[in-house]
Design a protein around this motif. Structure first.
Motif, PDB file in Angstrom:
ATOM      1  N   MET A  95       0.836  -1.202   0.000  1.00 25.52           N
ATOM      2  CA  MET A  95       0.000   0.000   0.000  1.00 25.52           C
ATOM      3  C   MET A  95       0.872   1.254   0.000  1.00 25.52           C
ATOM      4  N   VAL A  96       1.863   1.269   0.902  1.00 27.10           N
ATOM      5  CA  VAL A  96       2.744   2.435   0.987  1.00 27.10           C
ATOM      6  C   VAL A  96       3.496   2.614  -0.326  1.00 27.10           C
ATOM      7  N   GLU A  97       3.997   1.521  -0.880  1.00 26.40           N
ATOM      8  CA  GLU A  97       4.778   1.603  -2.110  1.00 26.40           C
ATOM      9  C   GLU A  97       3.910   2.073  -3.278  1.00 26.40           C
ATOM     10  N   ASP A  98       2.702   1.515  -3.380  1.00 26.54           N
ATOM     11  CA  ASP A  98       1.831   1.869  -4.495  1.00 26.54           C
ATOM     12  C   ASP A  98       1.417   3.329  -4.439  1.00 26.54           C
ATOM     13  N   ILE A  99       1.114   3.824  -3.242  1.00 27.87           N
ATOM     14  CA  ILE A  99       0.529   5.164  -3.151  1.00 27.87           C
ATOM     15  C   ILE A  99       1.616   6.228  -3.096  1.00 27.87           C
ATOM     16  N   THR A 100       2.622   6.036  -2.230  1.00 25.05           N
ATOM     17  CA  THR A 100       3.602   7.102  -2.054  1.00 25.05           C
ATOM     18  C   THR A 100       4.855   6.894  -2.907  1.00 25.05           C
ATOM     19  N   GLY A 101       5.009   5.727  -3.478  1.00 28.65           N
ATOM     20  CA  GLY A 101       6.213   5.466  -4.261  1.00 28.65           C
ATOM     21  C   GLY A 101       7.356   5.006  -3.370  1.00 28.65           C
ATOM     22  N   LYS A 102       8.505   4.794  -4.016  1.00 30.39           N
ATOM     23  CA  LYS A 102       9.667   4.254  -3.289  1.00 30.39           C
ATOM     24  C   LYS A 102      10.108   5.186  -2.162  1.00 30.39           C
ATOM     25  N   GLU A 103       9.932   6.520  -2.364  1.00 32.43           N
ATOM     26  CA  GLU A 103      10.433   7.467  -1.362  1.00 32.43           C
ATOM     27  C   GLU A 103       9.652   7.350  -0.069  1.00 32.43           C
ATOM     28  N   GLY A 104       8.425   6.845  -0.166  1.00 31.33           N
ATOM     29  CA  GLY A 104       7.595   6.777   1.030  1.00 31.33           C
ATOM     30  C   GLY A 104       7.920   5.593   1.906  1.00 31.33           C
ATOM     31  N   TYR A 246      -8.172  -0.054   7.562  1.00 30.81           N
ATOM     32  CA  TYR A 246      -7.651   0.054   6.194  1.00 30.81           C
ATOM     33  C   TYR A 246      -7.808   1.482   5.681  1.00 30.81           C
ATOM     34  N   VAL A 247      -9.015   2.050   5.897  1.00 27.73           N
ATOM     35  CA  VAL A 247      -9.289   3.398   5.407  1.00 27.73           C
ATOM     36  C   VAL A 247      -8.352   4.403   6.076  1.00 27.73           C
ATOM     37  N   PHE A 248      -8.191   4.267   7.388  1.00 25.03           N
ATOM     38  CA  PHE A 248      -7.312   5.191   8.103  1.00 25.03           C
ATOM     39  C   PHE A 248      -5.900   5.120   7.526  1.00 25.03           C
ATOM     40  N   THR A 249      -5.442   3.895   7.293  1.00 26.42           N
ATOM     41  CA  THR A 249      -4.073   3.719   6.813  1.00 26.42           C
ATOM     42  C   THR A 249      -3.910   4.249   5.398  1.00 26.42           C
ATOM     43  N   ILE A 250      -4.882   3.945   4.555  1.00 28.92           N
ATOM     44  CA  ILE A 250      -4.722   4.339   3.150  1.00 28.92           C
ATOM     45  C   ILE A 250      -4.819   5.858   3.033  1.00 28.92           C
ATOM     46  N   LEU A 251      -5.660   6.495   3.867  1.00 26.88           N
ATOM     47  CA  LEU A 251      -5.722   7.956   3.847  1.00 26.88           C
ATOM     48  C   LEU A 251      -4.413   8.546   4.343  1.00 26.88           C
ATOM     49  N   THR A 252      -3.820   7.910   5.355  1.00 29.67           N
ATOM     50  CA  THR A 252      -2.515   8.371   5.815  1.00 29.67           C
ATOM     51  C   THR A 252      -1.506   8.327   4.677  1.00 29.67           C
ATOM     52  N   CYS A 253      -1.554   7.243   3.894  1.00 28.08           N
ATOM     53  CA  CYS A 253      -0.641   7.125   2.751  1.00 28.08           C
ATOM     54  C   CYS A 253      -0.916   8.228   1.738  1.00 28.08           C
ATOM     55  N   VAL A 254      -2.202   8.503   1.495  1.00 20.90           N
ATOM     56  CA  VAL A 254      -2.551   9.546   0.517  1.00 20.90           C
ATOM     57  C   VAL A 254      -2.046  10.901   0.994  1.00 20.90           C
ATOM     58  N   TYR A 255      -2.223  11.199   2.286  1.00 19.15           N
ATOM     59  CA  TYR A 255      -1.731  12.479   2.815  1.00 19.15           C
ATOM     60  C   TYR A 255      -0.205  12.537   2.729  1.00 19.15           C
ATOM     61  N   LEU A 256       0.409  11.400   3.004  1.00 21.69           N
ATOM     62  CA  LEU A 256       1.876  11.357   2.934  1.00 21.69           C
ATOM     63  C   LEU A 256       2.334  11.618   1.509  1.00 21.69           C
ATOM     64  N   LYS A 257       1.581  11.093   0.552  1.00 15.21           N
ATOM     65  CA  LYS A 257       1.930  11.316  -0.854  1.00 15.21           C
ATOM     66  C   LYS A 257       1.901  12.806  -1.161  1.00 15.21           C
ATOM     67  N   ASP A 258       0.919  13.532  -0.585  1.00 15.68           N
ATOM     68  CA  ASP A 258       0.849  14.981  -0.803  1.00 15.68           C
ATOM     69  C   ASP A 258       2.112  15.659  -0.297  1.00 15.68           C
ATOM     70  N   ALA A 259       2.623  15.175   0.843  1.00 17.24           N
ATOM     71  CA  ALA A 259       3.827  15.792   1.390  1.00 17.24           C
ATOM     72  C   ALA A 259       5.037  15.484   0.514  1.00 17.24           C
ATOM     73  N   LEU A 260       5.060  14.276  -0.072  1.00 13.78           N
ATOM     74  CA  LEU A 260       6.226  13.891  -0.868  1.00 13.78           C
ATOM     75  C   LEU A 260       6.167  14.478  -2.273  1.00 13.78           C
ATOM     76  N   HIS A 261       4.971  14.519  -2.846  1.00 15.90           N
ATOM     77  CA  HIS A 261       4.809  15.048  -4.210  1.00 15.90           C
ATOM     78  C   HIS A 261       3.680  16.057  -4.195  1.00 15.90           C
ATOM     79  N   PRO A 262       3.920  17.295  -3.756  1.00 13.55           N
ATOM     80  CA  PRO A 262       2.811  18.242  -3.588  1.00 13.55           C
ATOM     81  C   PRO A 262       2.218  18.723  -4.912  1.00 13.55           C
ATOM     82  N   ALA A 263       2.951  18.612  -6.015  1.00 10.19           N
ATOM     83  CA  ALA A 263       2.417  19.125  -7.281  1.00 10.19           C
ATOM     84  C   ALA A 263       1.207  18.296  -7.703  1.00 10.19           C
ATOM     85  N   HIS A 264       0.232  18.994  -8.221  1.00 12.70           N
ATOM     86  CA  HIS A 264      -0.973  18.279  -8.660  1.00 12.70           C
ATOM     87  C   HIS A 264      -0.736  17.569  -9.983  1.00 12.70           C
TER      88      HIS A 264
END
Lengths: 264, 183
Positions: A95-104, A246-264
């Protein structure tokens, strides 16, 4: 004076207690925080060992048993317990890898901590007479705001003021962008609230509903319906327990993705 | 859930005189500190259990398994290659054996043919010798027969001439018979 208020409150409580009628509704009593040691009604200070302490401790033990004890043999062909541990590892890792990428992936242990805590606390709360720590807004708000602050601080540390690009939707027409920025900003600050209330609300609602049906079981005529309803809602709650974690975790990943890749 | 009236002052404003909840216990701010304190401790403990023990261990198990699988696949491919080699060698041996068998058959055929030819020649030669002998015997017989016929013809002619009352001169008769025989 004190006696008088006591009496008034007591009579009010009598009615609420339904001391005279057959039905006794206390769906919210299961959420009371009580000291483990000492008598009911003893004061609860911040350091007092309470039922919160007990069930948080049981969550920790459950996680230790699942993730450490089952994997102690490190077998290449896993036992049942070990495959559950590996499954949960692989589930969150992917989940972390898919959503945030390797950097996450370096934040994977934190996200795993969140997931394992929520899922074990949710499932422990399903035990009869258990205290559900994740049904309390104080608990989920700590988790939600921790994610919020961690992501916000991380966003500014990694991207500087470029993190504000998150609110500037560059794919939208220029005229719309300020309006969208306001909406994005509001939704950003609502995140921790919805994040924490979603979890606590789901857990509380299910447990309270089960308790209401349990109270109806005291009436012989509706008891079978009530028991069947409890079973049905319990099954639903089993699903909800996992899905909310699951929802809590996946949303955390999505928010983390925003921090790692803020560009839309 | 207490059934006895309790000390309301101490329990705070979140429970009634019987210890039951008033409203939502979740919103009772007197308990927030306690919950947050123990939650933070629990989270830190879980984090250390996971990051120090569980996650590295599971990660090691998974990579070890991946390694084992990779090795096994490589070994399986090796064995497969060996099996192919063995099959090729078997096929080669089969082809060689067929060729050898063919060669042996050809050689045997050639030998037999040679033997046969030799025997035929020998037989032909013998036949030729026998034929020559036979022809010679026939020629002798024929000559003998001719001589006999001449004699019989002379005698017969002499007798016929004598019977007819002629005086048969032996030399004349012979000349006449010879002349006739030639004709």
């Amino acid at each position: 004076m004190a006696d008088e208020t006591q009496v008034v409150v007591a009579t009010g409580a009598d009615v609420a207690h339904g001391a005279e009628s057959g039905l006794v509704f206390h769906p919210m009593d299961q959420f009371l925080v009580k000291p483990i040691f000492g008598q009911a009604g003893d004061p609860v200070f911040w350091y007092t060992p309470t039922n919160v302490t007990l069930w948080l401790g049981l969550s920790v033990l459950a996680i230790f048993a699942l993730m450490v004890l089952t994997t102690s043999r490190r077998s290449v062909i896993p036992s049942r317990g070990q495959s559950v541990a590996e499954l949960s590892y692989g589930f969150i890792y992917k989940m972390v890898e898919d959503i945030t990428g390797k950097e996450g992936l370096k934040y994977f242990p934190y996200i795993m901590t969140l997931f394992m805590f929520i899922v074990s606390a949710n499932f422990l709360g399903l035990l009869p007479t258990a205290f559900t720590t994740t049904s309390h807004i104080a608990v989920t708000a700590v988790l939600g705001f921790a994610v919020f602050f961690a992501v916000t601080i991380l966003g500014f540390v990694l991207n500087g003021f470029g993190f504000l690009g998150l609110f500037w939707v560059s794919s939208a027409p220029l005229a719309l962008r300020p309006i969208l920025a306001v909406i994005e900003l509001i939704s950003y600050f609502v995140r921790p609230v919805s994040h924490s209330i979603r979890l606590a609300g789901n857990m509380m609602a299910g447990h309270a509903v089960i308790k209401v049906f349990a109270a109806f079981a005291a009436v012989t005529a509706v008891a079978p319906v009530s028991v069947a309803a409890i079973a049905a809602i319990y099954g639903l709650e089993v699903l909800v327990c996992f899905i909310q974690a699951y929802v809590f975790t996946i949303l955390t990943c999505v928010y983390l993705k925003d921090a790692l890749h803020p560009a839309h | 859930m207490a059934t006895e009236p309790i000390d309301l002052e101490a329990a705070g404003l979140c429970t009634d005189a019987y210890g039951s909840a008033i409203g939502m216990p979740q919103l009772c701010d007197a308990w927030f500190g306690n919950q947050i304190f123990w939650l933070l401790i629990a989270l830190v403990v879980i984090y250390f259990i996971l990051s120090r023990i569980a996650l590295p261990r599971i990660s090691a198990i998974l990579s070890e398994r991946q390694g084992t699988i990779t090795n096994d696949i490589a070994a399986a491919e090796d064995l497969k290659a060996k099996a192919h080699e063995a099959e090729a060698a078997y096929d080669q041996a089969l082809v060689d054996a067929r060729l050898e068998a063919g060669r042996i058959i050809d050689a045997a055929k050639a030998d037999m043919k040679a033997d046969l030819e030799a025997a035929m020649k020998k037989a032909d030669a013998e036949i030729a010798v026998r034929t020559a002998e036979g022809e010679k015997a026939i020629a002798e017989i024929r000559e003998g027969a001719l001589a006999a016929v001449k004699d019989v013809a002379k005698d017969t002619a002499k007798e016929i001439v004598a019977a007819m009352g002629g005086n048969a001169d032996a030399r004349t008769v012979t000349a006449a018979v010879n002349a006739r025989m030639k004709g």
